[in-house]
Design a protein around this motif. Structure first.
Motif, PDB file in Angstrom:
ATOM      1  N   PRO A 167       0.820  -1.222   0.000  1.00 31.82           N
ATOM      2  CA  PRO A 167       0.000   0.000   0.000  1.00 31.82           C
ATOM      3  C   PRO A 167       0.849   1.264   0.000  1.00 31.82           C
ATOM      4  O   PRO A 167       0.463   2.275  -0.607  1.00 31.82           O
ATOM      5  N   MET A 168       2.021   1.213   0.656  1.00 33.00           N
ATOM      6  CA  MET A 168       2.912   2.380   0.656  1.00 33.00           C
ATOM      7  C   MET A 168       3.489   2.629  -0.737  1.00 33.00           C
ATOM      8  O   MET A 168       3.671   3.779  -1.145  1.00 33.00           O
ATOM      9  N   VAL A 169       3.801   1.549  -1.451  1.00 33.61           N
ATOM     10  CA  VAL A 169       4.309   1.697  -2.818  1.00 33.61           C
ATOM     11  C   VAL A 169       3.266   2.387  -3.696  1.00 33.61           C
ATOM     12  O   VAL A 169       3.572   3.336  -4.438  1.00 33.61           O
ATOM     13  N   LEU A 170       2.011   1.940  -3.602  1.00 36.38           N
ATOM     14  CA  LEU A 170       0.940   2.526  -4.403  1.00 36.38           C
ATOM     15  C   LEU A 170       0.705   3.986  -4.033  1.00 36.38           C
ATOM     16  O   LEU A 170       0.557   4.857  -4.909  1.00 36.38           O
ATOM     17  N   ALA A 171       0.692   4.272  -2.716  1.00 31.05           N
ATOM     18  CA  ALA A 171       0.419   5.633  -2.258  1.00 31.05           C
ATOM     19  C   ALA A 171       1.540   6.597  -2.657  1.00 31.05           C
ATOM     20  O   ALA A 171       1.280   7.701  -3.156  1.00 31.05           O
ATOM     21  N   THR A 172       2.794   6.186  -2.440  1.00 34.32           N
ATOM     22  CA  THR A 172       3.916   7.070  -2.778  1.00 34.32           C
ATOM     23  C   THR A 172       4.078   7.200  -4.289  1.00 34.32           C
ATOM     24  O   THR A 172       4.460   8.265  -4.792  1.00 34.32           O
ATOM     25  N   GLY A 173       3.787   6.134  -5.031  1.00 34.47           N
ATOM     26  CA  GLY A 173       3.844   6.214  -6.499  1.00 34.47           C
ATOM     27  C   GLY A 173       2.822   7.185  -7.045  1.00 34.47           C
ATOM     28  O   GLY A 173       3.129   8.011  -7.921  1.00 34.47           O
ATOM     29  N   LEU A 174       1.603   7.097  -6.520  1.00 36.60           N
ATOM     30  CA  LEU A 174       0.540   8.013  -6.940  1.00 36.60           C
ATOM     31  C   LEU A 174       0.895   9.452  -6.561  1.00 36.60           C
ATOM     32  O   LEU A 174       0.653  10.395  -7.330  1.00 36.60           O
ATOM     33  N   THR A 175       1.501   9.606  -5.383  1.00 38.12           N
ATOM     34  CA  THR A 175       1.910  10.937  -4.933  1.00 38.12           C
ATOM     35  C   THR A 175       2.968  11.529  -5.854  1.00 38.12           C
ATOM     36  O   THR A 175       2.932  12.731  -6.173  1.00 38.12           O
ATOM     37  N   SER A 176       3.906  10.700  -6.301  1.00 42.26           N
ATOM     38  CA  SER A 176       4.963  11.181  -7.209  1.00 42.26           C
ATOM     39  C   SER A 176       4.375  11.676  -8.532  1.00 42.26           C
ATOM     40  O   SER A 176       4.788  12.709  -9.063  1.00 42.26           O
ATOM     41  N   LEU A 177       3.407  10.941  -9.050  1.00 42.12           N
ATOM     42  CA  LEU A 177       2.750  11.368 -10.286  1.00 42.12           C
ATOM     43  C   LEU A 177       1.996  12.681 -10.080  1.00 42.12           C
ATOM     44  O   LEU A 177       2.050  13.589 -10.919  1.00 42.12           O
ATOM     45  N   LEU A 178       1.287  12.779  -8.961  1.00 41.32           N
ATOM     46  CA  LEU A 178       0.570  14.012  -8.634  1.00 41.32           C
ATOM     47  C   LEU A 178       1.544  15.173  -8.502  1.00 41.32           C
ATOM     48  O   LEU A 178       1.258  16.302  -8.954  1.00 41.32           O
ATOM     49  N   HIS A 179       2.702  14.901  -7.915  1.00 43.42           N
ATOM     50  CA  HIS A 179       3.676  15.968  -7.679  1.00 43.42           C
ATOM     51  C   HIS A 179       4.202  16.542  -8.992  1.00 43.42           C
ATOM     52  O   HIS A 179       4.384  17.771  -9.108  1.00 43.42           O
ATOM     53  N   ILE A 180       4.451  15.691  -9.956  1.00 44.18           N
ATOM     54  CA  ILE A 180       4.902  16.174 -11.270  1.00 44.18           C
ATOM     55  C   ILE A 180       3.855  17.105 -11.883  1.00 44.18           C
ATOM     56  O   ILE A 180       4.177  18.174 -12.414  1.00 44.18           O
ATOM     57  N   LEU A 181       2.592  16.700 -11.781  1.00 46.46           N
ATOM     58  CA  LEU A 181       1.496  17.515 -12.312  1.00 46.46           C
ATOM     59  C   LEU A 181       1.397  18.853 -11.572  1.00 46.46           C
ATOM     60  O   LEU A 181       1.226  19.908 -12.196  1.00 46.46           O
ATOM     61  N   LEU A 182       1.531  18.805 -10.242  1.00 47.01           N
ATOM     62  CA  LEU A 182       1.447  20.031  -9.440  1.00 47.01           C
ATOM     63  C   LEU A 182       2.589  20.986  -9.777  1.00 47.01           C
ATOM     64  O   LEU A 182       2.382  22.200  -9.883  1.00 47.01           O
ATOM     65  N   CYS A 183       3.807  20.450  -9.914  1.00 44.93           N
ATOM     66  CA  CYS A 183       4.955  21.294 -10.255  1.00 44.93           C
ATOM     67  C   CYS A 183       4.761  21.954 -11.617  1.00 44.93           C
ATOM     68  O   CYS A 183       5.041  23.150 -11.795  1.00 44.93           O
ATOM     69  N   TRP A 184       4.285  21.182 -12.566  1.00 43.13           N
ATOM     70  CA  TRP A 184       4.035  21.732 -13.900  1.00 43.13           C
ATOM     71  C   TRP A 184       3.003  22.861 -13.825  1.00 43.13           C
ATOM     72  O   TRP A 184       3.178  23.918 -14.441  1.00 43.13           O
ATOM     73  N   ALA A 185       1.942  22.623 -13.038  1.00 44.19           N
ATOM     74  CA  ALA A 185       0.873  23.616 -12.944  1.00 44.19           C
ATOM     75  C   ALA A 185       1.316  24.868 -12.191  1.00 44.19           C
ATOM     76  O   ALA A 185       1.108  26.001 -12.657  1.00 44.19           O
ATOM     77  N   PHE A 186       1.948  24.687 -11.026  1.00 48.79           N
ATOM     78  CA  PHE A 186       2.302  25.827 -10.175  1.00 48.79           C
ATOM     79  C   PHE A 186       3.515  26.601 -10.697  1.00 48.79           C
ATOM     80  O   PHE A 186       3.518  27.835 -10.697  1.00 48.79           O
TER      81      PHE A 186
END
Length: 475
Positions: A167-186
């Motif tokens: 579950p930690m792998v899935l959560a941190t992996g999803l977070t990493s993808l979200l982070h790339i999107l957030l950095c691009w947006a912000f």
């Protein structure tokens, strides 16, 4: 005799399987968590040189004074939660974790104050005032991530010590993808610059924390270990602090040395070249460190579980398997870096002078990766056994009595410059490995099991008997 060897080989294979099952996911978790800061810096690098320098300096300082402190304190849960789980004191995992969360949240308050007034601190240690001002601004925007980071560290240990890793792998992996999107947006689309990069880290860290907290709350896997919030957690805070303080020192004394090397490189002739090369080497070490850290996390979990269960023989077998895996990883990393000897620097720069210098550093860097793999695994053994106080003394002596003085002499007196600085780190790593090796070989594992029993509130005498019986059965 043949039957006994067959049984021994079967036990080794079983232990190896358990550790690989844990180590693999923990490597991914470590890489994903590390990627947040790295991705933010990559986006800031597309802005301008001043902002990148400020964000890099700010990242270095917030790691040294904040995130590493929280990581060190939460490492005490490797011992408490791991041994409690092995002793089947399941509800105590939640109790210890809640106490740790409370303490780490309080600790973030003085750390936040330091980050607010970061500029004058950096100026005092001879950092450029303009860069220091940008670093302070970056650190201030990272303050909301502090409490989330502390909670996340505790949650990670809570799940890891129960062998709940996917579950930690899935959560941190999803977070990493979200982070790339957030950095691009912000950073790029909304034009928030490096402020946006820091805000993205805050949001991503909170997102990861909330996802895992919801998993713990609703998952049947944690129904026995998380039974809701309890006032009992406050009663165990003094016990937690007695182990958390040396645990923090063990982690920070090592990490602070690397920050000190960067500062010392700035005092060398041609500081720009030396700092660039040393930064590449230290970043490379950080990337390659993720693999042995996963092995270390798996080892600390297995060792603490078996000691808590009153099985010293199995715990010592786990130590041997952990060190075998670390040795293998170290050899692979050494070979990989030597194969990439002449091309690795191109991943970071195209400047010819820097490339030549990095190439000359690669044999030292490859050697340090091998030794670092061993010492990282030994620190996992220390966390599993509750040897954090001993580990703090080992790190103090290795780095500050030997490593740093050796770095200064070789870099400034013998004029080996950046190579001399890194040779001091290699010496410290070697001394660490030798000290932990002696400590491990001299350890009385039945006494360690009894200590674990007392730590979780069990009976040392019963555990002694259990371990003797187990030795009879295995032989």
């Amino acid at each position: 005799m043949q039957e006994r060897m067959s049984l021994w080989n079967k036990e080794i294979a079983e232990e190896l399987k358990k550790q690989l099952w844990l180590a693999g996911p923990m490597i991914f978790v470590s890489v994903f968590q590390y990627s947040l800061q790295m991705v933010s810096l990559m986006f800031v690098g597309h802005l301008n040189e001043l902002l990148l320098a400020g964000a890099a300096l700010g990242t270095s300082f917030v790691n040294a004074t904040g995130y590493n402190v929280l990581m060190g304190m939460s490492s005490a849960l490797d011992t408490f939660c791991g041994q409690a789980y092995g002793a089947k004191q399941y509800h105590m995992l939640g109790v210890h974790t809640q106490g740790a969360m409370f303490v780490l949240t309080l600790v973030t308050i003085p750390i936040s104050i330091i980050w607010v007034f970061l500029e004058p601190i950096l100026v005092v240690i001879h950092q450029d005032r303009t860069i220091a001002a940008e670093a302070q601004l970056y650190a201030r925007y990272l303050i909301p991530s502090l409490s989330a980071n502390g909670l996340l560290r505790c949650i990670t240990k809570f799940l890891q010590t129960q062998n709940i890793v996917f579950p930690m792998v899935l959560a941190t992996g999803l977070t990493s993808l979200l982070h790339i999107l957030l950095c691009w947006a912000f950073v790029l689309k909304l034009g928030l610059g490096f402020k946006g990069a820091a805000i993205a880290i805050c949001i991503s860290t909170w997102f990861n924390t909330i996802i895992l907290a919801l998993y713990i709350w609703f998952s049947p896997s944690c129904k026995n270990t998380w039974t809701g919030f309890s006032i009992e957690a406050l009663n165990h805070i003094p016990q937690f602090l007695r182990l958390a303080f040396p645990s923090t020192l063990m982690v920070c004394l090592e990490s602070w040395t690397f920050e000190l090397m960067v500062l010392l490189s700035g005092a060398l002739p041609n500081a720009k070249l030396e700092t660039s090369v040393l930064s590449i080497c230290l970043n490379t070490s950080g990337i390659f460190w993720m693999v042995p850290f996963g092995v270390s996390a798996a080892g600390s979990t297995r060792i603490s579980n078996e000691l808590g269960a009153g099985k010293p023989t199995t715990a010592y077998l786990a130590v041997k398997v952990t060190m075998f895996l670390a040795f293998t990883v170290g050899l692979v990393e050494f070979a990989a870096l030597m194969l990439l000897w002449k091309v690795w620097g191109r991943a970071f720069t195209n400047v010819h002078e820097v490339l030549v210098y990095v190439t000359s550093m690669m044999p030292i860097l490859a050697s340090s990766a091998f030794i670092d793999s061993l010492q990282t695994a030994f620190q996992g053994v220390a966390r599993g056994c509750g040897w954090q106080k001993v580990g703090a003394f080992v790190n103090l002596g290795s780095y500050y009595l030997l490593g740093v003085p050796f770095s200064v002499v070789t870099a400034f007196v013998l004029h080996l410059k950046g190579r001399g600085l890194f040779l001091g780190i290699v010496l410290a790593l070697i001394v660490q490995v030798l000290c932990f090796l002696v400590i491990t070989l001299r350890a009385n594992w039945e006494k360690e099991a009894n200590k674990a029993a007392k730590r979780v509130g069990g009976s040392g005498v019963q555990l002694q008997t259990l371990s003797v019986d187990q030795n009879v059965n295995t032989t």
